[in-house]
Design a protein around this motif. Structure first.
Motif, PDB file in Angstrom:
ATOM      1  N   LEU A  88      19.692  -2.927  39.173  1.00  0.00           N
ATOM      2  CA  LEU A  88      21.003  -3.452  38.782  1.00  0.00           C
ATOM      3  C   LEU A  88      21.040  -3.927  37.332  1.00  0.00           C
ATOM      4  CD1 LEU A  88      21.852  -5.506  42.012  1.00  0.00           C
ATOM      5  CD2 LEU A  88      22.643  -3.214  41.391  1.00  0.00           C
ATOM      6  N   ASN A  89      19.877  -3.884  36.665  1.00  0.00           N
ATOM      7  CA  ASN A  89      19.773  -4.307  35.262  1.00  0.00           C
ATOM      8  C   ASN A  89      20.187  -5.769  35.089  1.00  0.00           C
ATOM      9  OD1 ASN A  89      18.982  -3.636  32.635  1.00  0.00           O
ATOM     10  ND2 ASN A  89      21.105  -3.327  31.981  1.00  0.00           N
ATOM     11  N   ILE A  90      19.591  -6.640  35.923  1.00  0.00           N
ATOM     12  CA  ILE A  90      19.878  -8.076  35.875  1.00  0.00           C
ATOM     13  C   ILE A  90      18.549  -8.838  35.830  1.00  0.00           C
ATOM     14  CG2 ILE A  90      22.042  -7.858  37.149  1.00  0.00           C
ATOM     15  CD1 ILE A  90      20.551  -8.864  39.638  1.00  0.00           C
ATOM     16  N   PRO A  91      18.563 -10.105  35.406  1.00  0.00           N
ATOM     17  CA  PRO A  91      17.314 -10.873  35.352  1.00  0.00           C
ATOM     18  C   PRO A  91      16.896 -11.383  36.734  1.00  0.00           C
ATOM     19  CG  PRO A  91      19.130 -12.211  34.549  1.00  0.00           C
ATOM     20  CD  PRO A  91      19.692 -10.841  34.798  1.00  0.00           C
ATOM     21  N   ILE A  92      15.605 -11.599  36.888  1.00  0.00           N
ATOM     22  CA  ILE A  92      15.057 -12.210  38.096  1.00  0.00           C
ATOM     23  C   ILE A  92      14.071 -13.286  37.654  1.00  0.00           C
ATOM     24  CG2 ILE A  92      13.315 -10.363  38.290  1.00  0.00           C
ATOM     25  CD1 ILE A  92      13.334 -10.860  41.330  1.00  0.00           C
ATOM     26  N   VAL A  93      14.104 -14.423  38.349  1.00  0.00           N
ATOM     27  CA  VAL A  93      13.251 -15.558  38.004  1.00  0.00           C
ATOM     28  C   VAL A  93      12.308 -15.837  39.170  1.00  0.00           C
ATOM     29  CG1 VAL A  93      13.188 -17.999  37.392  1.00  0.00           C
ATOM     30  CG2 VAL A  93      15.052 -16.555  36.553  1.00  0.00           C
ATOM     31  N   LEU A  94      11.008 -15.861  38.900  1.00  0.00           N
ATOM     32  CA  LEU A  94       9.990 -16.206  39.894  1.00  0.00           C
ATOM     33  C   LEU A  94       9.454 -17.586  39.556  1.00  0.00           C
ATOM     34  CD1 LEU A  94       7.919 -12.859  39.810  1.00  0.00           C
ATOM     35  CD2 LEU A  94      10.018 -13.336  41.090  1.00  0.00           C
ATOM     36  N   GLY A  95       9.425 -18.477  40.525  1.00  0.00           N
ATOM     37  CA  GLY A  95       8.946 -19.827  40.261  1.00  0.00           C
ATOM     38  C   GLY A  95       7.835 -20.238  41.198  1.00  0.00           C
ATOM     39  N   SER A  96       6.824 -20.925  40.668  1.00  0.00           N
ATOM     40  CA  SER A  96       5.734 -21.428  41.502  1.00  0.00           C
ATOM     41  C   SER A  96       4.832 -22.335  40.678  1.00  0.00           C
ATOM     42  CB  SER A  96       4.907 -20.275  42.081  1.00  0.00           C
ATOM     43  OG  SER A  96       3.805 -20.770  42.816  1.00  0.00           O
ATOM     44  N   ALA A  97       4.248 -23.320  41.352  1.00  0.00           N
ATOM     45  CA  ALA A  97       3.205 -24.125  40.716  1.00  0.00           C
ATOM     46  C   ALA A  97       1.868 -23.407  40.804  1.00  0.00           C
ATOM     47  CB  ALA A  97       3.107 -25.490  41.398  1.00  0.00           C
ATOM     48  N   THR A  98       1.780 -22.471  41.754  1.00  0.00           N
ATOM     49  CA  THR A  98       0.524 -21.736  41.986  1.00  0.00           C
ATOM     50  C   THR A  98       0.837 -20.250  42.129  1.00  0.00           C
ATOM     51  OG1 THR A  98       0.780 -22.155  44.368  1.00  0.00           O
ATOM     52  CG2 THR A  98      -0.603 -23.692  43.118  1.00  0.00           C
ATOM     53  N   PRO A  99       1.209 -19.569  41.056  1.00  0.00           N
ATOM     54  CA  PRO A  99       1.616 -18.166  41.170  1.00  0.00           C
ATOM     55  C   PRO A  99       0.510 -17.292  41.737  1.00  0.00           C
ATOM     56  CG  PRO A  99       1.277 -18.791  38.869  1.00  0.00           C
ATOM     57  CD  PRO A  99       1.236 -20.046  39.665  1.00  0.00           C
ATOM     58  N   SER A 100       0.928 -16.259  42.459  1.00  0.00           N
ATOM     59  CA  SER A 100      -0.046 -15.304  42.996  1.00  0.00           C
ATOM     60  C   SER A 100      -0.779 -14.632  41.845  1.00  0.00           C
ATOM     61  CB  SER A 100       0.671 -14.255  43.846  1.00  0.00           C
ATOM     62  OG  SER A 100       1.509 -13.453  43.027  1.00  0.00           O
ATOM     63  N   LEU A 101      -1.981 -14.171  42.111  1.00  0.00           N
ATOM     64  CA  LEU A 101      -2.775 -13.559  41.044  1.00  0.00           C
ATOM     65  C   LEU A 101      -2.133 -12.270  40.537  1.00  0.00           C
ATOM     66  CD1 LEU A 101      -6.474 -14.165  42.172  1.00  0.00           C
ATOM     67  CD2 LEU A 101      -4.938 -15.606  40.825  1.00  0.00           C
ATOM     68  N   GLU A 102      -1.437 -11.541  41.421  1.00  0.00           N
ATOM     69  CA  GLU A 102      -0.748 -10.325  40.986  1.00  0.00           C
ATOM     70  C   GLU A 102       0.350 -10.662  39.975  1.00  0.00           C
ATOM     71  OE1 GLU A 102      -2.692  -9.283  44.812  1.00  0.00           O
ATOM     72  OE2 GLU A 102      -1.535 -10.982  44.087  1.00  0.00           O
ATOM     73  N   THR A 103       1.142 -11.680  40.300  1.00  0.00           N
ATOM     74  CA  THR A 103       2.226 -12.086  39.399  1.00  0.00           C
ATOM     75  C   THR A 103       1.669 -12.649  38.096  1.00  0.00           C
ATOM     76  OG1 THR A 103       3.689 -12.559  41.265  1.00  0.00           O
ATOM     77  CG2 THR A 103       4.223 -13.602  39.162  1.00  0.00           C
ATOM     78  N   LEU A 104       0.634 -13.457  38.211  1.00  0.00           N
ATOM     79  CA  LEU A 104       0.045 -14.062  37.014  1.00  0.00           C
ATOM     80  C   LEU A 104      -0.520 -12.996  36.086  1.00  0.00           C
ATOM     81  CD1 LEU A 104      -0.675 -16.630  35.497  1.00  0.00           C
ATOM     82  CD2 LEU A 104      -2.811 -16.734  36.804  1.00  0.00           C
ATOM     83  N   GLN A 105      -1.168 -11.979  36.643  1.00  0.00           N
ATOM     84  CA  GLN A 105      -1.713 -10.913  35.816  1.00  0.00           C
ATOM     85  C   GLN A 105      -0.606 -10.146  35.099  1.00  0.00           C
ATOM     86  OE1 GLN A 105      -4.585 -10.154  34.728  1.00  0.00           O
ATOM     87  NE2 GLN A 105      -4.047  -8.199  33.780  1.00  0.00           N
ATOM     88  N   ASN A 106       0.510  -9.907  35.792  1.00  0.00           N
ATOM     89  CA  ASN A 106       1.649  -9.234  35.146  1.00  0.00           C
ATOM     90  C   ASN A 106       2.212 -10.074  34.007  1.00  0.00           C
ATOM     91  OD1 ASN A 106       1.745  -6.814  36.615  1.00  0.00           O
ATOM     92  ND2 ASN A 106       2.890  -7.764  38.279  1.00  0.00           N
ATOM     93  N   ALA A 107       2.191 -11.399  34.185  1.00  0.00           N
ATOM     94  CA  ALA A 107       2.688 -12.292  33.130  1.00  0.00           C
ATOM     95  C   ALA A 107       1.732 -12.320  31.944  1.00  0.00           C
ATOM     96  CB  ALA A 107       2.889 -13.697  33.692  1.00  0.00           C
TER      97      ALA A 107
END
Length: 754
Positions: A374-393
């Motif tokens: 849809l070409n829109i933003p998405i926000v992921l929030g966590s104090a302890t992000p998953s390792l998959e998400t953290l690696q992408n960041a």
């Protein structure tokens, strides 16, 4: 029938059946394909559209299918193609964008397309029986004639504060559903009392396109952002009209929710809808309360605690554009929001965002897919992000934002380890912990005791012959539920009465083994008889609205000690909880699953984050028999960020996700040899750039009478993994055993202990 009538009948029948229009339909069956039907001329007006629901024959039954494609030609001869029985001429169709999105999900997870489309439809839209599809009923306050009449209204509720609060809420919204009221902790009795006093009435909702107005935003509840929060809000707002994935890694209590709210304000200002996904129903009440305080806009809920009619109401409001905000659990990602402008995933690391049966999708991952589409933003929030998400960041794929400080005057709680081997234990509580509990209560503050094991005890046994009450269908001990006087298997759900004596030796010396939350609650009542104790777990919150009620009682300081499972571990804000104790972490320190340490670290940090969230300093005590364990030492002294980066280094060296990609092929059957032989036959073939592990028995080899095996496929790229899975699907269908075993594919599995 005379000859003329016969000729007329045949002409009518041929006109009905002869058609140049063929449609591809997704049908709810476990087959990975679409089905072709003809559309009779009599049903071709008005023009049929992709996403419509149609009634079609399938075998000896009739089913509701979704139109996926329309063409004038077919690979099958016309006499072999069945006609559509009827079109459901209503407005409850799926948009082209949603149809494309669901097809992408089916393709990525290699799941039958018809079943995927069923997941996106409310139950009442899947049924062939006629259903009342009128807009939902909403509660409104009756308008008083003058100020004097208004005061008389209030006087009626002078001795009923809950009813007064309910009336005030209804007056504010002038159109609020029972599902929202129940989630906020109100009861049917309170609602009926206002009806009896002629203060409120129920009206049919008028579905209309939501249009944002400045009066719908409550400035009084808008907080001043810290410099860290302001930078994050500004960065996200700059990408409001394009796809961007933002990770907010913020310590517990750092104000992530306030960031969400201020970003949502910008989206609503553009008359766009917002989808907010939370991992569990338990987080819905407090999320709804925060949003109700900030936005006077239509908010709809979507979770398993709603009945079929309430879920249909949310679906209709979303589709018609009347819902400004939809709050839900993972399946809310399929909501038909036509004006969707922002997606927020709170606690993105949580494993409950992954569906573990049937269509095994991950809510976070396909939400990112939908945002990209849809070409829109998405926000992921966590104090302890998953390792998959953290690696992408860290690699730059996601925008990476950090909130390192708690909001306001609160400070991060200090974590201390208690060595059980050096303490005198009583009821699972060390002497040091009991002293800290007493001191905290004396100060008028609250205590949270975390034990991730519900029930009274995880097993019972005979103290004479050591017999253990096992579930024969799972080969696992029954859990004792003392208040219900039942033994319940938490794996298959089977139940039985507590035996009066040992079935093996006849002894009456049967005793519980271990400790669950129910037993901990009763032991604490003995140790602290003057203290109010509340237990919050799946057993104590089964009734609708019970969780919201208990959480409100905690915030009202009606209870001094909280006992709970992971339902209390994340997201909740308890300003007066200053002591958190984690009673048993040892089971997670030693596991065959390479993700166990990550999950353990996330849980420990999340639970610790419930302490000291206001101005009062907090303390966290962790009881363990292995206080020197490297994981505990790293978390206590260096925090989650350091642990996560160390864990990523280890994963990279071992070529484990997120530095490789996995698929898990599961198989189960009544006989142990069947699933093992079925999976072994698949390993006889080689797959390019892929490694196979197994087949091996599942960690829990037997469940509900079925023997279970699994096979892991691992590749360095998604391309090779999906090629291998496609080959395996072909081989599996050709296997002689494929109808004797129940098998499935899990792409990107997160639980190998299945």
């Amino acid at each position: 029938m005379n000859s003329q009538n016969s000729i007329n009948f045949n002409l009518t029948l041929s006109a009905y059946l002869v058609s140049d229009c063929y449609i591809q339909v997704a049908i709810p069956v476990p087959i990975r394909q679409l089905f072709t039907y003809t559309l009779p001329i009599s049903l071709q007006s008005p023009t049929i559209k992709v996403g419509e629901r149609v009634l079609v024959p399938f075998g000896n039954r009739q089913v509701i299918g979704i139109v996926i494609d329309i063409s004038q030609q077919s690979e099958f001869s016309a006499d072999k193609v069945k006609p559509v029985l009827n079109r459901l001429h209503d407005s409850f169709h799926l948009s082209k964008d949603l149809v494309t999105f669901l097809q992408l999900c089916s393709h990525y997870y290699h799941h039958p397309v018809g079943d995927v489309f069923q997941q996106a439809l409310p139950v009442l839209l899947r049924q062939t029986e006629k259903t009342d599809l009128r807009p939902p009923m909403l509660w409104h306050a009756k308008q008083a004639i003058d100020e004097q009449a208004q005061q008389i209204k209030r006087d009626k509720l002078s001795k009923a504060p809950k009813q007064l609060a309910l009336l005030t809420l209804i007056e504010k919204h002038q159109g609020i559903s029972w599902a929202e009221l129940r989630t906020l902790g109100y009861s049917k009795a309170q609602l009926n009392a206002l009806v009896t006093k002629e203060l409120i009435e129920e009206k049919q909702q008028v579905l209309q396109l939501f249009n944002w107005q400045s009066s719908m935003f409550n400035q009084d509840n808008k907080l001043v952002l810290s410099p860290e929060q302001a930078v994050v809000v500004s960065a996200i707002n700059q990408s409001q009209a394009q796809f961007a994935c933002h990770l907010i890694e913020g310590v517990t209590g750092s104000g992530k929710t306030e960031v969400y709210l201020q970003v949502m304000e910008q989206t609503l200002a553009r008359s766009k809808q917002v989808l907010v996904i939370v991992p569990e129903i338990g987080l819905t009440p407090q999320t709804l309360i925060r949003f109700e305080q900030r936005f006077n806009v239509p908010i709809c809920l979507h979770h398993s605690g709603l009945n079929d009619s309430e879920r249909l109401d949310t679906w209709l409001n979303a589709q018609q554009g009347n819902a400004a905000i939809v709050i839900g659990t993972r399946s809310a990602v399929f909501a038909p929001l036509h004006q969707l402008g922002l997606i927020i995933i709170d606690e993105e690391h949580d494993s409950s965002l992954k569906q573990q049966d049937s269509f095994r999708y991950h809510g976070r991952d396909i939400a990112i897919l939908r945002a990209r589409q849809l070409n829109i933003p998405i926000v992921l929030g966590s104090a302890t992000p998953s390792l998959e998400t953290l690696q992408n960041a860290l690699s730059g794929k996601y925008h990476y934002h950090q909130l390192k400080n708690r909001a306001g005057k609160s400070k991060a709680a200090k974590i201390a380890l208690i060595d059980n081997n050096q303490q005198q234990m009583e009821y699972g509580l060390s002497g040091s912990l009991k002293q800290e509990i007493s001191r905290t209560i004396e100060r008028g503050e609250q205590v949270l005791l975390f034990l991730n094991r519900r029930g009274y005890a995880p097993a019972i046994n005979c103290q004479e012959c050591h017999w253990i009450a096992d579930c024969q269908r799972c080969n696992k001990p029954y859990t004792l539920h003392q208040k219900q006087q039942l033994l319940i298997c938490h794996h298959c759900g089977s139940q039985k009465r507590i035996p009066p004596q040992c079935p093996s030796c006849g002894s009456v010396r049967i005793a519980p083994l271990g400790q669950g939350t129910e037993q901990l609650e009763s032991r604490l009542e003995e140790l602290f008889p003057e203290t109010s104790i509340v237990r919050i777990d799946r057993d104590s919150t089964r009734k609708k609205g019970e969780l919201a009620k208990l959480l409100q009682e905690v915030n009202d300081k009606k209870h001094q000690i909280l006992v709970g499972t992971q339902m209390l571990a994340k997201g909740h804000h308890f300003p007066d909880v200053t002591l958190v104790a984690i009673l048993d972490v040892d089971g997670a320190l030693f596991s065959f699953d390479f993700r166990a340490s990550e999950h353990m670290a996330q849980l420990l940090v999340q639970v610790a984050g419930r302490s000291g969230r206001a101005s009062k300093p907090g303390k966290v005590l962790v009881q363990s028999n292995f206080v020197d364990h490297p994981l505990l030492q790293d978390l206590v002294h260096n925090g989650y960020q350091h642990f996560a980066r160390q864990a990523l280094t280890e994963r990279k060296q071992a070529l484990l996700p997120p530095f490789s990609f996995q698929a898990l092929i599961r198989a189960e059957a009544n006989y142990p040899s069947y699933p093992e032989k079925f999976l072994r036959s698949l390993t006889e073939h080689s797959f390019e750039q892929c490694e196979l592990a197994g087949p091996v028995p599942a960690a829990m080899e037997k469940k509900a009478g079925k023997y279970r095996y699994h096979l892991i496929i691992q590749a360095k790229s998604r391309k090779y993994l999906h090629q291998a899975v496609l080959s395996i699907l072909t081989l599996a269908l050709q296997n002689d055993l494929h109808k004797k075993v129940r098998w499935s594919v899990d792409i990107d599995p997160i639980d190998l202990s299945w």
